[in-house]
Design a protein around this motif. Structure first.
Motif, short mmCIF file in Angstrom:
data_model
loop_
_atom_site.label_atom_id
_atom_site.label_comp_id
_atom_site.label_asym_id
_atom_site.label_seq_id
_atom_site.Cartn_x
_atom_site.Cartn_y
_atom_site.Cartn_z
N LEU A 1 -56.93 -50.70 39.36
CA LEU A 1 -56.65 -49.41 39.96
C LEU A 1 -57.73 -48.57 39.75
O LEU A 1 -58.03 -48.42 38.69
N ARG A 2 -57.52 -47.71 40.82
CA ARG A 2 -58.41 -46.15 40.61
C ARG A 2 -57.29 -45.53 40.92
O ARG A 2 -57.01 -45.86 41.47
N GLN A 3 -57.85 -44.12 39.98
CA GLN A 3 -56.93 -42.74 40.04
C GLN A 3 -57.94 -41.79 40.04
O GLN A 3 -58.47 -41.40 39.37
N LEU B 1 -60.37 -42.06 37.61
CA LEU B 1 -59.88 -43.01 36.16
C LEU B 1 -59.59 -44.16 36.94
O LEU B 1 -59.44 -44.69 37.62
N ILE B 2 -60.52 -45.62 35.88
CA ILE B 2 -60.42 -46.53 36.38
C ILE B 2 -59.44 -47.09 35.62
O ILE B 2 -59.78 -47.19 34.19
N VAL B 3 -57.81 -47.86 35.89
CA VAL B 3 -56.69 -48.01 34.76
C VAL B 3 -57.30 -49.71 34.94
O VAL B 3 -56.70 -50.28 36.23
N PRO C 1 -52.63 -55.26 46.62
CA PRO C 1 -53.49 -55.13 46.82
C PRO C 1 -53.86 -54.34 47.90
O PRO C 1 -53.18 -54.62 49.29
N GLY C 2 -54.40 -53.19 48.00
CA GLY C 2 -55.20 -52.06 48.98
C GLY C 2 -54.13 -50.68 49.02
O GLY C 2 -53.92 -49.99 49.91
N ASP C 3 -53.21 -50.84 48.41
CA ASP C 3 -51.67 -49.75 48.30
C ASP C 3 -52.19 -48.64 47.68
O ASP C 3 -53.38 -49.08 46.58
N PHE D 1 -52.65 -39.99 42.62
CA PHE D 1 -53.39 -40.51 44.01
C PHE D 1 -53.48 -41.77 42.83
O PHE D 1 -54.73 -41.87 42.32
N LEU D 2 -53.43 -43.48 42.61
CA LEU D 2 -53.23 -44.89 42.44
C LEU D 2 -53.78 -45.27 43.20
O LEU D 2 -52.85 -45.76 44.20
N GLU D 3 -54.85 -46.56 43.83
CA GLU D 3 -54.46 -47.67 44.22
C GLU D 3 -55.12 -48.93 43.61
O GLU D 3 -56.31 -48.86 42.28
#
Length: 299
Positions: free
Chosen positions: A279-281, A82-84, A253-255, A119-121
């Motif tokens: 973010l991406r999830q 998913l693109i957030v 950024p990067g978390d 999981f969210l980045e």
């Protein structure tokens, strides 16, 4: 790998040295599971940025990653991601979400196979602040209740449904009510946009029990009259966001943040809509749709 509880927070720990690219060995995998069970939210830092394929592979170590079922808002080559984002490119939004407050929820509660780990980045975050993700401990809510209140809640079932406005973005064949025990047909990972679950969930790894409701997707307690249902749900959800049960994550950024989806709800703080947030999830789900509902008798 170093796991450090977040000072002053009710839950959460920062993890340095986690392996998110390449093969995650069994020892580190079990260490991460144990840390997640203990802290409910893990903030992974100090790692190499994974590719989309590596991000998916990391999530898959913790369970099946279903497709989102979205016709827009997911990665074009990996529908599981998913693109957030609030970004618009070529006149089209590239993801889901906007700059406003996003209410308390746990992902995929409207499906019969509910989420296990999120999981969210963070790829881009607002430079002026805002857009924090807030986590509340719903195990702690259950554990704060009296034995009589717990027994009462164990008797209730709750309908969860996809929030209004998203129906047209979900593939049509995946829509509809799918609840456990109503059919002998296998339940597919992406089935359903509405389902009925028990109000109390149980973590099969730890045995902890949680109040499994949210502001965004919980519609009503089906065993109560509508007014009584709303009153009870509002009372339980008033717990969300109280400092003694909550961690507010300020993104860097990067978390990569991974969290227990069964025992927490999360929300997003508002931010300046002129700022960029990307973010991406991915979300892992339970293999057995009945697994979170094997609740022990309330004490």
């Amino acid at each position: 790998m170093d796991v450090t509880p977040i000072p002053g927070a009710a839950l959460g720990a920062v993890v340095h040295g986690a392996q998110v690219s390449g093969d995650l060995d069994e020892t580190r995998f079990e260490e991460l599971w144990a840390a997640l069970d203990a802290h409910l939210v893990l903030v992974l830092r100090g790692h190499e940025t994974p590719s989309y394929e590596e991000f998916l592979a990391f999530g898959r170590r913790f369970g099946h990653i279903p497709k989102t079922g979205l016709t827009s808002g997911a990665h074009p080559d990996h529908n599981e991601i998913l693109i957030v984002s609030n970004l618009v490119e070529d006149g089209r939004r590239i993801g889901v979400g906007d700059a406003g407050w996003m209410d308390w929820h746990t992902d995929y509660s409207f499906r019969p196979r509910v989420s296990q780990v999120g999981f969210l980045e963070a790829l881009e975050v607002p430079s002026s602040g805002g857009g924090e993700t807030v986590f509340t401990d719903m195990y702690a809510l259950y554990e704060s209740l009296s034995p009589e209140e717990r027994r009462r809640l164990h008797a209730y079932r709750v309908r969860h449904a996809l929030r209004t406005g998203y129906e047209e973005t979900i593939e049509e064949e995946l829509q509809g009510e799918v609840s456990l025990g109503e059919s002998t047909a296998p339940i597919q990972p992406e089935d359903g946009t509405s389902t009925v679950h028990p109000l109390i969930a149980r973590n099969p790894r730890t045995g902890r029990q949680s109040v499994y409701i949210s502001a965004l997707n919980t519609k009503r307690i089906v065993d109560l009259a509508p007014d009584d249902s709303r009153k009870l749900l509002d009372g339980l959800l008033s717990h969300a966001g109280t400092p003694q049960y909550t961690y507010v994550h300020t993104w860097q950024p990067g978390d990569i943040v991974m969290w227990d989806q069964l025992g927490t709800v999360h929300a997003k703080q508002a931010f300046d809509p002129a700022e960029r947030r990307l973010l991406r999830q991915v979300v892992s789900i339970f293999d057995d749709p009945a697994e979170p509902w094997h609740a022990e008798v309330a004490a």
